[in-house]
Write a protein that holds these residues in place. Structure first.
Motif, short mmCIF file in Angstrom:
data_model
loop_
_atom_site.label_atom_id
_atom_site.label_comp_id
_atom_site.label_asym_id
_atom_site.label_seq_id
_atom_site.Cartn_x
_atom_site.Cartn_y
_atom_site.Cartn_z
N ILE A 166 0.82 -1.21 0.00
CA ILE A 166 0.00 0.00 0.00
C ILE A 166 0.86 1.27 0.00
N SER A 225 0.80 3.63 -3.38
CA SER A 225 0.24 4.95 -3.12
C SER A 225 1.24 6.05 -3.44
N GLY A 230 0.99 -6.79 -3.24
CA GLY A 230 0.33 -7.17 -2.00
C GLY A 230 0.81 -8.47 -1.39
N SER A 289 0.21 -5.92 3.22
CA SER A 289 -0.85 -5.16 2.55
C SER A 289 -1.89 -6.05 1.89
N PRO A 336 -8.56 -4.33 1.17
CA PRO A 336 -7.13 -4.19 0.87
C PRO A 336 -6.75 -4.68 -0.53
N LEU A 348 -5.45 -2.36 -3.72
CA LEU A 348 -4.17 -2.53 -4.41
C LEU A 348 -4.38 -2.73 -5.91
N PHE A 392 -3.24 1.49 5.56
CA PHE A 392 -4.23 1.92 4.57
C PHE A 392 -4.85 3.26 4.97
N ALA A 422 -2.04 5.95 4.26
CA ALA A 422 -1.41 5.95 2.94
C ALA A 422 -1.67 7.22 2.13
#
Length: 345
Positions: free
Chosen positions: A13, A17, A38, A42, A153, A157, A314, A317
């Protein structure tokens, strides 16, 4: 602004990001990941974007509040770039109030939120109604906040990856590359690298476990109990998490995942008998400061760190990515001192 070339190491993440924030500023970005998008912490299940209690205000709480407030518009932009929905929803959260002392504290926090949350969200004490999607409350009262949100999540992603590719960003599975400007968003392994580089322990991995249940409550608020998040997602599932284990015998799920299921059913009986779709475990990066760590790598020109998301990755981020992109692409350093890598030293 002259365009810059940036390599982002890590497709969790923080890495994706930051790549997105840089790409929006016109930077030429590539993302490299040694495993898969991921693959680390994440890629979990829970996705609780929950605030700290509105009291004892500090830089961490202020920046987290800023990130949670901007999250809706931030994720909406990602979503509409590609049409891949991260399943973000600011659905709020419910917590049971245990006793009279907890009720007094909750009412004090209610007053603090009116000042600190600036009218952008509420922390309220409300009577319990006994509804199926409510935690049992010994005192008859609940805490309801309207700042808490949730996100899927893995869908988040995927949405970021699609948005990046739409802007021409290449995401490759290959070995790390230290040439040029590099962002190290490499999770708990990255904290180990930092510790080795500076000869002192600057953070460590903490194992977390979660489970995914089949239960459709997609518009419902999160339920919180001490050490337990119950998150209803927009795909008809409910995630429950998570453990915090500083030592473990195996990296995969174990008996503690079953304990999470039992606790969730105790807190929210409507979940009893729900089908278990997945048990998950991952190693999350916790910095020594217990806060995210973003900024220039001390003594290593052109290198930057985005790490330490731990339980707030998250939720933090959006603001962490934008602040780091400001620094790398535009030379504007607006990162609060408490989050800079120097603080770990």
């Amino acid at each position: 602004m002259a365009s810059v070339d940036v390599t982002v190491c890590g497709a969790g993440i923080f890495g994706l990001s930051t790549a997105w924030a840089l790409a929006k500023r016109g930077a030429r970005v590539r993302v490299i990941e040694t495993r898969a998008i991921g693959a680390g912490a994440s890629g979990g299940l829970v996705g609780a974007l929950a605030p700290h209690a509105p009291e004892a205000w500090n830089e961490m709480k202020a920046l987290q509040f800023r990130s949670l407030i901007m999250a809706g518009a931030w994720w909406d932009e990602v979503h509409h770039t590609t049409g891949t929905d991260p399943l973000y929803l600011r659905a709020g959260r419910l917590q049971a109030v245990a006793d009279r002392a907890a009720l007094e504290l909750a009412r004090a926090r209610e007053a603090a939120a009116r000042d600190l949350w600036q009218g952008a969200a509420e922390w309220r004490v409300i009577p319990a109604t006994g509804a199926p999607w409510e935690p049992a409350s010994p005192s008859g009262w609940l805490i309801s906040d309207t700042l808490t949100a949730r996100i899927s999540p893995r869908r988040a992603l995927a949405s970021l990856a699609h948005a990046l590719r739409a802007r021409g960003v290449v995401i490759r599975q290959e070995a790390a590359d230290d040439r040029g400007r590099v962002v190290h968003a490499t999770g708990y392994e990255g904290l180990a690298d930092l510790s080795a580089h500076f000869g002192r322990k600057l953070g460590a991995g903490v194992k977390g476990q979660a489970v995914l249940l089949r239960h459709d409550a997609r518009e419902a608020p999160q339920i919180y109990a001490p050490g337990l998040h119950i998150v209803a997602h927009g795909d008809g599932t409910v995630a429950v998490g998570s453990t915090s284990e500083s030592a473990w015998l195996t990296a995969g799920p174990d008996a503690q995942a079953e304990t999470l299921i039992a606790r969730a059913c105790e807190v929210l009986p409507v979940l009893q008998g729900a089908e278990v779709l997945e048990r998950w475990a991952g190693i999350r990066p916790r910095a020594k400061s217990r806060s995210p760590v973003i900024g220039a790598w001390p003594g290593r020109p052109g290198h930057f760190i985005a790490n330490g998301g731990f339980k707030t990755g998250f939720g933090m981020a959006p603001v962490c990515a934008e602040l780091l992109a400001d620094l790398i692409a535009e030379g504007r350093d607006l990162i609060p001192a408490a989050f800079l890598p120097d603080t770990l030293l």
